[in-house]
Design an enzyme around this catalytic site. Structure first.
Site, PDB file in Angstrom:
ATOM      1  N   GLU A  25      19.700 -19.895  20.168  1.00  0.00           N
ATOM      2  CA  GLU A  25      20.225 -19.241  21.341  1.00  0.00           C
ATOM      3  C   GLU A  25      19.075 -19.367  22.385  1.00  0.00           C
ATOM      4  O   GLU A  25      17.857 -19.380  22.404  1.00  0.00           O
ATOM      5  CB  GLU A  25      20.396 -17.632  21.006  1.00  0.00           C
ATOM      6  CG  GLU A  25      19.102 -16.919  20.433  1.00  0.00           C
ATOM      7  CD  GLU A  25      19.126 -15.610  20.625  1.00  0.00           C
ATOM      8  OE1 GLU A  25      19.308 -14.737  21.798  1.00  0.00           O
ATOM      9  OE2 GLU A  25      18.811 -14.735  19.782  1.00  0.00           O
ATOM     10  N   LYS A 159      15.890  -5.675  14.058  1.00  0.00           N
ATOM     11  CA  LYS A 159      14.819  -4.751  14.339  1.00  0.00           C
ATOM     12  C   LYS A 159      15.212  -3.175  14.121  1.00  0.00           C
ATOM     13  O   LYS A 159      16.205  -2.950  14.621  1.00  0.00           O
ATOM     14  CB  LYS A 159      14.041  -4.894  15.804  1.00  0.00           C
ATOM     15  CG  LYS A 159      13.224  -6.385  15.771  1.00  0.00           C
ATOM     16  CD  LYS A 159      12.658  -6.257  17.310  1.00  0.00           C
ATOM     17  CE  LYS A 159      11.743  -7.437  17.481  1.00  0.00           C
ATOM     18  NZ  LYS A 159      12.347  -8.422  17.935  1.00  0.00           N
TER      19      LYS A 159
HETATM   20  N1  PSU Z   1      16.682  -8.663  18.888  1.00  0.00           N
HETATM   21  C1  PSU Z   1      15.718  -9.207  18.817  1.00  0.00           C
HETATM   22  N2  PSU Z   1      15.295 -10.350  19.730  1.00  0.00           N
HETATM   23  C2  PSU Z   1      16.104 -10.707  20.685  1.00  0.00           C
HETATM   24  C3  PSU Z   1      17.374 -10.027  20.727  1.00  0.00           C
HETATM   25  C4  PSU Z   1      17.801  -9.053  19.947  1.00  0.00           C
HETATM   26  O1  PSU Z   1      14.874  -9.016  17.921  1.00  0.00           O
HETATM   27  O2  PSU Z   1      15.935 -11.690  21.492  1.00  0.00           O
HETATM   28  C5  PSU Z   1      18.559 -10.507  21.785  1.00  0.00           C
HETATM   29  C6  PSU Z   1      19.379 -11.584  21.240  1.00  0.00           C
HETATM   30  O3  PSU Z   1      19.849 -12.517  22.302  1.00  0.00           O
HETATM   31  C7  PSU Z   1      20.726 -10.558  21.027  1.00  0.00           C
HETATM   32  C8  PSU Z   1      20.512  -9.533  22.071  1.00  0.00           C
HETATM   33  O4  PSU Z   1      21.984 -11.410  20.896  1.00  0.00           O
HETATM   34  O5  PSU Z   1      19.218  -9.581  22.469  1.00  0.00           O
HETATM   35  C9  PSU Z   1      21.335  -8.605  21.842  1.00  0.00           C
HETATM   36  O6  PSU Z   1      21.336  -7.546  23.150  1.00  0.00           O
HETATM   37  P1  PSU Z   1      22.204  -6.385  23.446  1.00  0.00           P
HETATM   38  O7  PSU Z   1      21.335  -5.240  22.409  1.00  0.00           O
HETATM   39  O8  PSU Z   1      22.030  -6.002  24.456  1.00  0.00           O
HETATM   40  O9  PSU Z   1      23.669  -7.006  22.772  1.00  0.00           O
END
Ligand code: PSU
Ligand code: MN
Length: 306
Positions: A25, A159
């Protein structure tokens, strides 16, 4: 949809020849880690995937085109710029129609990987149900994508900026298997054990591949979470992680951060609050995921042939 999609020649030729390809990604590069560590990590992950005999395919939207496999210059540009949109499922049509650039989340990367015919995707951590979600309804689109799009996602769990218990409940509701690789505990990114279990422990890439293939052959579709714990020497001290996360979540609430800004805000605050430690751990776990993901991609090819 093929008119919106552009595969690098390496990825296209590899897929045609039945070689293993691993999707990666770009939100983690543009919004998940600071420059220049993000670029060093992205390059290292690509090189580990190659060492293991698979082809890396970093996914992003460039000029409105869904791109699978970036050049070194494109990767470097995504790492250095701070004006790249964070693109999840709901943003894709807008970014493509307007011909813009975007970094893809787990959800959007899964969508584009599946369009390209890639079955394996490696990342650090998935999005999930945020703490306080019973009030805010903040549930990552990653979970809904895992419910519907057939890609195996290798991660170090999620996390604990999230409510991991609720995250696992939502995955269960949507029929997403959560397989612990060499563990029966669901890992919490920096830590090997979140306090929650997984659906099943699986000890080899071959068995992971067999389960994933059967899921799809049964017509069940959807994704699978392969939860691969951070290597022991790189694990952080639980008290340090808990305190940094507690403070980061408190700051996000106080600052009124909402929507897609929440996760990037928390990630960057945790980095500052833990000093360099979280970055070192972050790098170790994603490199470990790259190894397992490349082997899983190879094992999945083998299940196709049989
Ligand atoms: N969690 C991490 N590192 C990240 C992300 C999440 O530890 O870089 C990023 C990933 O791209 C994930 C996104 O798909 O954040 C999720 O964002 P949201 O919570 O806004 O859906
Ligand atoms: Mn959200």
């Amino acid at each position: 949809m093929q008119r919106f999609l552009k595969l690098s020649s390496e990825v296209r030729d590899g897929l045609r020849a039945g070689q293993p390809v691993v999707a990666l990604e770009s939100t983690i590069i543009a919004h998940g880690m600071p420059f220049p560590e993000n670029l060093a990590t992205a390059e290292r992950v690509e090189s580990i995937v190659r060492q293991e005999g698979a082809i890396p395919a970093t996914i992003a939207v460039i000029g409105g085109v869904l791109r699978v496999g970036l050049s070194d210059d494109e990767l470097a540009s995504f790492a250095a710029r701070d004006d790249v949109a964070k693109v999840s499922r709901r943003d894709l049509a807008l970014i493509v129609a307007r011909g813009l650039d975007g970094a893809t989340t787990v959800a959007a990367t899964m969508i584009i990987a599946a369009m390209a015919g890639i079955e394996t995707f490696v990342t650090g951590g998935i999005g999930g149900v945020h703490r306080g979600a019973p009030e805010t309804f903040d549930v990552s689109a990653d979970l809904l994508e895992l419910a519907r799009t057939p890609v195996a996602v290798v991660c170090a769990g999620a996390k604990s900026i999230l409510d991991l218990g609720l995250t696992l409940e939502v995955l269960e509701s949507h029929g997403v298997p959560v397989l612990g690789f060499g563990t029966d505990r669901f890992p919490a990114f920096f830590l090997r054990d979140s306090g929650y279990g997984v659906d099943a422990r699986v000890d080899s890439e071959a068995e992971l591949a067999a389960i994933v293939r059967v899921k799809w052959d049964l017509g069940l579709g959807g994704g699978v979470v392969v939860a691969n714990p951070i290597p022991e020497p790189a694990e952080m001290a639980p008290a340090d992680v808990d305190e940094a996360i507690r403070q980061a979540v408190e700051e996000a609430e106080a600052a009124g951060i909402t929507g897609k800004a929440v996760t990037p805000f928390l990630l960057s605050r945790i980095e500052s609050l833990t000093g360099g430690d979280s970055l070192v751990a972050n790098r170790a776990l994603i490199e470990n995921n790259a190894r397992v993901g490349a082997r899983l991609a190879k094992a999945l090819i083998a299940t196709r042939a049989s």
